[in-house]
Design an enzyme around this catalytic site. Structure first.
Site, PDB file in Angstrom:
ATOM      1  N   ASP A 163     -44.314 -31.872   0.989  1.00  0.00           N
ATOM      2  CA  ASP A 163     -45.422 -32.513   1.685  1.00  0.00           C
ATOM      3  C   ASP A 163     -46.676 -31.655   1.863  1.00  0.00           C
ATOM      4  O   ASP A 163     -47.755 -32.049   1.474  1.00  0.00           O
ATOM      5  CB  ASP A 163     -44.961 -32.974   3.069  1.00  0.00           C
ATOM      6  CG  ASP A 163     -43.688 -33.807   3.022  1.00  0.00           C
ATOM      7  OD1 ASP A 163     -43.087 -33.960   1.948  1.00  0.00           O
ATOM      8  OD2 ASP A 163     -43.279 -34.308   4.083  1.00  0.00           O
ATOM      9  N   GLU A 393     -32.671 -26.583   7.651  1.00  0.00           N
ATOM     10  CA  GLU A 393     -33.466 -27.285   6.637  1.00  0.00           C
ATOM     11  C   GLU A 393     -34.162 -26.272   5.719  1.00  0.00           C
ATOM     12  O   GLU A 393     -34.203 -26.445   4.504  1.00  0.00           O
ATOM     13  CB  GLU A 393     -34.505 -28.171   7.348  1.00  0.00           C
ATOM     14  CG  GLU A 393     -35.342 -29.028   6.427  1.00  0.00           C
ATOM     15  CD  GLU A 393     -36.321 -29.931   7.190  1.00  0.00           C
ATOM     16  OE1 GLU A 393     -36.447 -29.766   8.429  1.00  0.00           O
ATOM     17  OE2 GLU A 393     -36.962 -30.772   6.550  1.00  0.00           O
TER      18      GLU A 393
END
Ligand code: DGY
Length: 426
Positions: A163, A393
């Protein structure tokens, strides 16, 4: 396989994040089925439950659109904990989905599942998935490469899966932002804002979603009139590898359909990838197709060139030098963006942190190309990060601290299939 404690924790994470045939990346922060997360999850499941591994991919393809596109999120139901939910995307798909795709790793995963399975049922499942994979790849080669350049573009940074990578900074700066007051972010309620994209990035992400909805997510409209259209080295490399794997799958399944078409895609990509070579930074970089400008820095997806099967020697040597520079500047491999750049931000999502899944792809490519020392370093560091911090993550490449969401599906899956001392796959 002989299980160690972390193997058992990883299996428990996959089981806990299982929502009945598909897996969420992590509870709360990402409460739906995400495209490439799911493909990696399937690899993790394949180490202890092959049937469940196939199911993950089959459920992903339940979201496939009639034009072949496989969306980046399959919502199935709304969840007020996540923004933007199905009503904001406005796709009218059933089950409800987002409006663009994500890196197509699924064909590579299906090839691995099929190789591992060997049963008649497994062959049947791979055979049923093959035309769906072929249609998805065809969609990428047309919808996201409408001029046949041989490089694959994204209509939104979210489509790249990376992103807030600095790769998109310049192209995003040309996007008119949506007013922040008109929506409420949920991600920063789950994870510290310093580890997530900035508000200014989000305002532009939402503006692109608004334009996608106005285009009814039709590819030609988005490429021509959307505010963002940029060639992505990450997707281009992932698809190049996935095309090769799809061709190999077709051959082992004895399916004739698609051979020539796939071989053409590979040839076109091998010729087109030159457009992304950026001599000034010594690697492959993103290219803004609206302005013709290359991104000015190197991100870790440049090192997927080996994974994609590109081994042209002069460039491969330059790339290996770039990778060594990344590794010299950061104790933990592989930072997602050049750690010597002013844009590097060690905790902020795709602007510096290490991602275990990307490491697994880089490491596989390096091993296949004979860069054994570099491949070992990437795998060793991934193992160390997970052993020290847990199944996060992403990770700080300077300190090794975990960041973003915890109990993360694709980190657990990557551990089981590649990073664990008991993993059998290279
Ligand atoms: C998110 O919600 O942050 C995702 O990365 C979008 O896919």
């Amino acid at each position: 396989m002989a299980m160690n404690d972390l193997d058992e924790q990883a299996v428990a994470i996959l089981r806990t994040n299982d929502r009945g045939g598909f897996t969420v990346p992590t509870a709360r922060l990402y409460p739906f089925q995400w495209n490439w997360d799911s493909a990696f999850a399937a690899l993790g499941f394949s180490t202890f439950d092959l049937d469940r591994a196939w199911r993950e991919i089959e459920m992903l393809f339940e979201g496939q659109w009639p034009d072949g596109m496989v969306p980046h999120i399959i919502f199935r139901r709304d969840d007020p904990d996540y923004f933007p939910g199905p009503s904001v995307w406005g796709t009218e798909a059933e089950p409800p989905t987002s409006g663009h795709s994500q890196p197509p790793v699924a064909a590579s995963v299906v090839r691995m599942l099929h190789d591992k399975d060997g049963s008649e049922a497994g062959t049947g499942r791979a055979t049923a998935l093959y035309p769906k994979l072929l249609a998805w790849h065809r969609w990428f080669h047309t919808a996201r490469d409408p001029d046949g350049r041989g490089v694959i573009a994204v209509v939104h940074p979210w489509e790249s899966g990376r992103d807030n990578s600095p790769d998109w900074d310049a192209a995003l700066a040309n996007v008119e932002p949506t007013a922040a007051r008109s929506y409420v972010r949920r991600d920063t309620g789950h994870v510290d804002a310093s580890m997530r994209p900035t508000q200014s990035d989000y305002d532009r992400y939402m503006s692109i979603v608004d334009s996608g909805r106005a285009c009814r997510w039709q590819p030609a409209c988005m490429a021509d009139t959307g505010p963002f259209f940029a060639a992505d080295p990450g997707i281009t490399f992932v698809l190049m590898r996935a095309d090769r794997d799809l061709l190999a799958l077709a051959e082992s399944l004895d399916i004739a359909e698609g051979h020539e078409e796939i071989a053409d895609w590979i040839a076109r990509a091998e010729a087109g990838i030159d457009r992304l070579w950026n001599d000034a930074v010594g690697g492959y970089t993103a290219l803004d197709l609206k302005t013709g400008k290359s991104a000015g820095g190197l991100s870790s997806v440049a090192f997927l060139a080996w994974y994609a099967g590109l081994v042209e020697s002069a460039r491969a040597d330059k790339l290996a030098d770039g990778l060594r520079r990344f590794l010299d500047a950061a104790p933990f491999a592989v930072p997602s963006f050049d750690p010597t750049s002013a844009k590097f931000d060690r905790m902020r999502y795709w602007r510096g942190p290490v991602w275990a899944v990307i490491n697994s792809l880089i490491g596989r490519g390096l091993a296949e190309a004979g860069h054994t020392k570099l491949a070992d370093r990437v795998r060793r560091d991934t193992r160390k990060l997970i052993e020290r911090a847990g199944f996060f993550e992403y990770f700080d490449p300077q300190t090794g601290a975990g960041a973003g969401g915890g109990n993360f599906t694709w980190t657990a899956a990557t551990w089981l299939v590649w990073a664990s001392p008991s993993a059998s796959e290279v």
